[in-house]
Design a protein around this motif. Sequence first.
Motif, short mmCIF file in Angstrom:
data_model
loop_
_atom_site.label_atom_id
_atom_site.label_comp_id
_atom_site.label_asym_id
_atom_site.label_seq_id
_atom_site.Cartn_x
_atom_site.Cartn_y
_atom_site.Cartn_z
N GLN A 11 0.99 -1.20 -0.11
CA GLN A 11 0.12 -0.09 0.09
C GLN A 11 0.88 1.26 -0.03
O GLN A 11 0.66 2.03 -0.71
CB GLN A 11 -1.01 0.09 1.10
CG GLN A 11 -2.07 -0.88 1.23
CD GLN A 11 -3.08 -0.83 2.15
OE1 GLN A 11 -2.56 -0.87 3.46
NE2 GLN A 11 -4.12 -0.40 2.09
N SER A 29 2.44 1.55 -3.27
CA SER A 29 1.72 2.07 -4.51
C SER A 29 1.04 3.79 -4.20
O SER A 29 1.00 4.46 -5.17
CB SER A 29 0.19 1.15 -4.43
OG SER A 29 0.26 -0.17 -4.72
N ALA A 30 1.16 4.04 -2.83
CA ALA A 30 0.61 5.55 -2.60
C ALA A 30 2.09 6.39 -2.99
O ALA A 30 1.73 7.44 -3.69
CB ALA A 30 0.43 5.52 -1.30
#
Length: 150
Positions: free
Chosen positions: A18, A21-22
């Motif tokens: 996560q 991806s951020a």
Amino acid sequence: MRQDGVDLDTSLGYLLKQASSALRAAMEAVLRPLGMTVTHYSCLELLAQRPGLSNSELARGAFVTRQSMNVLLQALERDGYVTRPTQAPVGKVLPTQLTPLGRRSLEKATVAVRSVEVRMLSGMTQEERSGAFTILQSMIHSLGDDGTGA
């Protein structure tokens, strides 16, 4: 918790994905107005730090396939960001170099990317940043990859 014992809310691997991806999305957002992608930026940054890298070395460093890197290098060469000899000085390797235009473009992109890193780390103390850096390096080492892809 799922029956197999994997709970995404407490999975460190999932949390790392996560975060990755951020980070990528934030980098793409600041690079887009400069006409770049993260891979484009990564390629220029690698060449600034290690001039003369081959297509394969750049692909490994940017975490893309050789074919994808070759397409990118052709575009960067066509647009005047990099130069490659028409013939390999040794073997088949065509060492790539940044042009002055490539360096100027990289300078602007670096400012944009650093702003994302500053934003990402803004809620952490210097001690927490150092600890996170050490922890991530340890994870990479434990998984048997020095981070260069080599």
